[in-house]
Each structure stands twice: as C-alpha cells, then as structure tokens.
Design a protein around this motif. Structure first.
Motif, PDB file in Angstrom:
ATOM      1  N   ALA A  57       0.824  -1.066   0.044  1.00 53.47           N
ATOM      2  CA  ALA A  57      -0.018   0.064  -0.099  1.00 53.47           C
ATOM      3  C   ALA A  57       0.932   1.251   0.145  1.00 53.47           C
ATOM      4  CB  ALA A  57      -0.926   0.045   1.140  1.00 53.47           C
ATOM      5  N   PHE A  58       0.431   2.357  -0.856  1.00 54.02           N
ATOM      6  CA  PHE A  58       1.344   3.546  -0.848  1.00 54.02           C
ATOM      7  C   PHE A  58       0.658   4.544   0.225  1.00 54.02           C
ATOM      8  CE2 PHE A  58       1.790   1.273  -4.735  1.00 54.02           C
ATOM      9  CZ  PHE A  58       3.392   1.002  -4.728  1.00 54.02           C
ATOM     10  N   HIS A  59       1.643   5.131   1.069  1.00 53.67           N
ATOM     11  CA  HIS A  59       1.368   6.092   2.007  1.00 53.67           C
ATOM     12  C   HIS A  59       2.056   7.440   1.613  1.00 53.67           C
ATOM     13  CE1 HIS A  59      -0.830   3.534   5.080  1.00 53.67           C
ATOM     14  NE2 HIS A  59      -0.127   2.872   4.542  1.00 53.67           N
ATOM     15  N   ILE A  60       1.588   8.332   1.606  1.00 52.31           N
ATOM     16  CA  ILE A  60       2.167   9.870   1.588  1.00 52.31           C
ATOM     17  C   ILE A  60       2.641  10.258   3.135  1.00 52.31           C
ATOM     18  CG2 ILE A  60       1.992  12.282   1.099  1.00 52.31           C
ATOM     19  CD1 ILE A  60       0.109  11.511  -1.147  1.00 52.31           C
ATOM     20  N   ALA A  61       3.858  10.532   3.289  1.00 54.20           N
ATOM     21  CA  ALA A  61       4.377  10.939   4.452  1.00 54.20           C
ATOM     22  C   ALA A  61       5.569  11.998   4.159  1.00 54.20           C
ATOM     23  CB  ALA A  61       5.238   9.757   5.014  1.00 54.20           C
ATOM     24  N   VAL A  62       6.268  12.452   5.028  1.00 51.33           N
ATOM     25  CA  VAL A  62       7.263  13.511   5.180  1.00 51.33           C
ATOM     26  C   VAL A  62       8.583  12.886   5.428  1.00 51.33           C
ATOM     27  CG1 VAL A  62       8.117  15.681   5.586  1.00 51.33           C
ATOM     28  CG2 VAL A  62       5.699  15.374   5.492  1.00 51.33           C
ATOM     29  N   TYR A  85       4.388   5.130  14.471  1.00 47.76           N
ATOM     30  CA  TYR A  85       3.931   6.241  13.584  1.00 47.76           C
ATOM     31  C   TYR A  85       2.229   5.876  13.527  1.00 47.76           C
ATOM     32  CZ  TYR A  85       3.605  10.016   9.927  1.00 47.76           C
ATOM     33  OH  TYR A  85       3.489  10.973   9.336  1.00 47.76           O
ATOM     34  N   ALA A  86       1.441   6.879  13.625  1.00 51.25           N
ATOM     35  CA  ALA A  86       0.123   6.856  13.139  1.00 51.25           C
ATOM     36  C   ALA A  86      -0.201   7.433  11.556  1.00 51.25           C
ATOM     37  CB  ALA A  86      -0.724   7.497  14.160  1.00 51.25           C
ATOM     38  N   PRO A  87       0.009   6.496  10.441  1.00 49.25           N
ATOM     39  CA  PRO A  87      -0.345   6.976   9.287  1.00 49.25           C
ATOM     40  C   PRO A  87      -1.534   7.378   8.985  1.00 49.25           C
ATOM     41  CG  PRO A  87       0.331   4.868   9.247  1.00 49.25           C
ATOM     42  CD  PRO A  87       0.159   5.098  10.581  1.00 49.25           C
ATOM     43  N   ASP A  88      -1.865   8.208   7.870  1.00 52.12           N
ATOM     44  CA  ASP A  88      -3.144   8.473   7.157  1.00 52.12           C
ATOM     45  C   ASP A  88      -3.175   7.180   6.574  1.00 52.12           C
ATOM     46  OD1 ASP A  88      -3.151  10.980   8.134  1.00 52.12           O
ATOM     47  OD2 ASP A  88      -2.352  12.007   6.367  1.00 52.12           O
ATOM     48  N   ALA A  89      -4.453   6.997   6.100  1.00 51.60           N
ATOM     49  CA  ALA A  89      -4.919   5.796   5.296  1.00 51.60           C
ATOM     50  C   ALA A  89      -4.218   5.882   3.984  1.00 51.60           C
ATOM     51  CB  ALA A  89      -6.403   6.003   4.738  1.00 51.60           C
ATOM     52  N   PRO A  90      -3.744   4.775   3.381  1.00 49.50           N
ATOM     53  CA  PRO A  90      -2.975   4.674   2.181  1.00 49.50           C
ATOM     54  C   PRO A  90      -3.681   5.493   1.041  1.00 49.50           C
ATOM     55  CG  PRO A  90      -3.865   2.499   2.566  1.00 49.50           C
ATOM     56  CD  PRO A  90      -4.114   3.323   3.972  1.00 49.50           C
ATOM     57  N   VAL A  91      -2.927   6.043   0.025  1.00 48.67           N
ATOM     58  CA  VAL A  91      -3.611   6.868  -0.883  1.00 48.67           C
ATOM     59  C   VAL A  91      -3.678   5.816  -2.087  1.00 48.67           C
ATOM     60  CG1 VAL A  91      -2.871   8.857  -0.287  1.00 48.67           C
ATOM     61  CG2 VAL A  91      -1.363   7.699  -1.687  1.00 48.67           C
ATOM     62  N   ALA A  92      -3.217   4.782  -2.097  1.00 52.48           N
ATOM     63  CA  ALA A  92      -3.357   3.775  -3.452  1.00 52.48           C
ATOM     64  C   ALA A  92      -2.843   2.503  -2.765  1.00 52.48           C
ATOM     65  CB  ALA A  92      -2.619   4.398  -4.420  1.00 52.48           C
ATOM     66  N   HIS A  93      -3.248   1.325  -3.609  1.00 48.45           N
ATOM     67  CA  HIS A  93      -2.771   0.155  -3.259  1.00 48.45           C
ATOM     68  C   HIS A  93      -1.878  -0.363  -4.883  1.00 48.45           C
ATOM     69  CE1 HIS A  93      -5.379   0.189  -0.128  1.00 48.45           C
ATOM     70  NE2 HIS A  93      -4.775  -0.699   0.589  1.00 48.45           N
ATOM     71  N   SER A  94      -1.142  -1.366  -4.587  1.00 48.44           N
ATOM     72  CA  SER A  94      -0.440  -1.728  -5.789  1.00 48.44           C
ATOM     73  C   SER A  94      -1.416  -2.183  -6.991  1.00 48.44           C
ATOM     74  CB  SER A  94       0.385  -2.874  -5.716  1.00 48.44           C
ATOM     75  OG  SER A  94      -0.454  -4.028  -5.070  1.00 48.44           O
ATOM     76  N   TRP A  95      -0.859  -1.554  -8.190  1.00 48.79           N
ATOM     77  CA  TRP A  95      -1.925  -1.877  -9.330  1.00 48.79           C
ATOM     78  C   TRP A  95      -1.371  -2.932 -10.284  1.00 48.79           C
ATOM     79  CZ3 TRP A  95      -0.780   3.069  -7.415  1.00 48.79           C
ATOM     80  CH2 TRP A  95       0.274   3.610  -7.813  1.00 48.79           C
TER      81      TRP A  95
END
Length: 312
Positions: free
Chosen positions: A247-252, A302-312
């Motif tokens: 799964a793809f997460h946006i982070a800093v 860490y408490a990440p946001d929900a993933p912005v995408a999954h593998s395609w």
C-alpha cells in the motif's frame, strides 16, 4: 563515570546525533560516531574541559571527518552506490528545524549535493547553516583559520543555491497535492500524464533496491516517466521480493513529501520528491533494506493516514 557526567552527555546526545547525521548521511554511522564520542568522554579528564558542549562537538565532528576521509568510505561513495538514509518526520536525528536553512540542510537533495564537497567544506556548511556556529567557533572546532571557514561556507552555499534555484520552494500542502496527482498519473498507465507533472530538468536517482552495484540515474521527462511507470508496476517477482503487495502512503521524509511502499507494517521502499514550480523536479528512490532500518523503527510507532493507493 558519575551520573552527572552521564547526564551532561545525554543532554547533548540528540544534538550530536543530528550533527553526525548531516555530516555522514547515515543514521547507523551517526549513532556509531556518537557512541565513540561517549567513550572518549568517559575516558577523558573532564575536570580539564572548560566548555563540554564545544568539546563534544569537536570530537564528534572530527570522528565524522575521519570516517568521510577513510579509504572505505571514499570507495563506497565514489562507486556511485550511495544515497542518504531517509528519516521519517519527527525523528530527533533530523535535529533543529526552526529556520529554512536548518530544514534544507537535512533534505535528501542537499545531503546528496554535499557529497560533492570536501569533508571540511561539508563540516563548515553544516556547522554554520544548521547549528549557527560563528566562523571563529568553527575555526576552533576544525583547527582552521577563520578566513578558511568563510571561504568554505561561501563555496558550499553557492552550490546549494544553484540546487535551490532548480528545485525552488514549495508549500507543504501544495507539495502534497502534486504528489497525489503524481500517484494518480502513475496509476493511470498514461505516460503523458506523468510527463506533464515533471519539470523540464527533472532528475531521478534510485538505489535499485540494493540489487545494483551503482545508483540508477535518469534525466529527461520521458525517461523519468518511464522509470516511474516501471517502478510502480507490480509484478510477481516484485511481490516476492517485497513479501506481498504494498500500500502506498504519503509521508514526510527529511522535510520533503514522500511516498512509502508498505507491506503489512514494514516499509519496503521510499520515494522522496523535490517540488519546484508546482511540478516534480527530483525523485530519490531508496529500497535497500539496510537503508530503511531506522525509518522502519519509526514507522512502527507512527500513526499514518490511510493509504492513498494500493499496488496496481
């Protein structure tokens, strides 16, 4: 060693680690340098040290310079298989972030750029820009004359300024929107959408997941777009290597927006972005397992946001 001496060192530990990380670009090497500094602090006659902070700073800086000058380090970095180790937002090793210069000094772009400087130039730049030491103080720490410190920092600033002009500055919210658009374009399968999000002078560099003996470098919008499409396209071989579908997460990461590929609770890859003029100006892809150790330790807390995408 009495508890007061231990406490005094521990009060400086995070600052020393942040300095060492900026000099070495490696969290593991920075931790080793700090531990070696502690051993020297333990063994020295502390009654003769007038300013402990200055003494500790000098010791850790020179340990880092010795490491940068070592034959092994020169070979590894000259071989072109080195990228800075990425650190997740909030990691104390990132150190001071009150000013733009402090934040910039720990970005992957600047850490990579500083590789082109001599070890002393790198040390002067970091001490001056990230820790606000005067040229007189730097001269004392590095055993150089004050005018040499001024010359070193001038050369380093000139190189960093050139990179800044190419990449520009981006508001965090605007940068995240660019990354979200980038992911959507990568998922669409349409290369032209990706090309439109890249600056004319975009560059991309990847460690090849640690499978390549050299860094992989790409220039021109078309080649970078092709690299991205291939990199984000899942295959059975990639799933086996990653241990599943990410799964793809946006982070800093290091102060810049990044996309993290996560399988279960483990980060298997990180792509950090340099944003300029509302487009992607640079990409840094890191997937070698040993370069993600500290980031993974932080991710588990860490408490990440929900993933912005999954593998395609």
């Amino acid at each position: 060693m009495d508890s007061a001496a231990v406490d005094r060192f521990e009060a400086s530990r995070n600052r020393l680690a942040s300095l060492a990380y900026r000099l070495l670009g490696s969290a593991a090497d920075a931790e080793d340098a700090v531990q070696d500094t502690f051993l020297r602090w333990q063994a020295t006659d502390r009654e003769r040290i007038e300013v402990p902070e200055a003494w500790l700073t000098k010791v850790v800086t020179n340990l880092c310079l010795d490491r940068l000058r070592s034959a092994q380090a020169r070979h590894e970095r000259a071989a072109g298989a080195w990228l800075p180790e990425p650190l997740l937002e909030g990691d104390p090793m990132l150190g001071p972030a009150d000013t733009f210069e402090q934040r910039e000094s720990v970005s992957l772009a600047v850490l990579t750029l500083l590789e082109r400087l001599s070890p002393v130039e790198r040390a002067v730049y970091v001490l001056r820009e990230a820790f606000s030491y005067s040229h007189a103080e730097i001269a004392g720490l590095l055993d150089i004359i004050e005018s040499a410190s001024q010359q070193h920092v001038h050369r380093a600033r000139t190189r960093v300024a050139a990179e800044r002009r190419r990449g520009g500055r981006a508001d965090p919210a605007a940068a995240r929107r660019v990354v979200e658009e980038f992911l959507a374009a990568a998922a669409s399968g349409r290369t032209e959408r990706l090309v439109a999000l890249l600056t004319d002078d975009v560059t991309a560099v990847s460690d090849g997941a640690g499978l390549s003996s050299r860094l992989l470098r790409y220039r021109t919008r078309e080649r970078v777009a092709s690299y991205v499409r291939i990199g984000f396209r899942m295959t059975p071989a990639k799933r086996r290597l990653a241990g599943g579908s990410p799964a793809f997460h946006i982070a800093v990461v290091n102060g810049s927006p990044a996309v993290l590929a996560v399988v279960g609770s483990r980060v298997v890859g990180a792509v950090a972005f340099g944003i300029g003029d509302g487009k992607v100006a640079a990409l840094y892809g890191i997937a070698a397992t040993e370069r993600l150790t500290r980031l993974n330790d932080a991710w588990r807390q860490y408490a990440p946001d929900a993933p912005v995408a999954h593998s395609w």
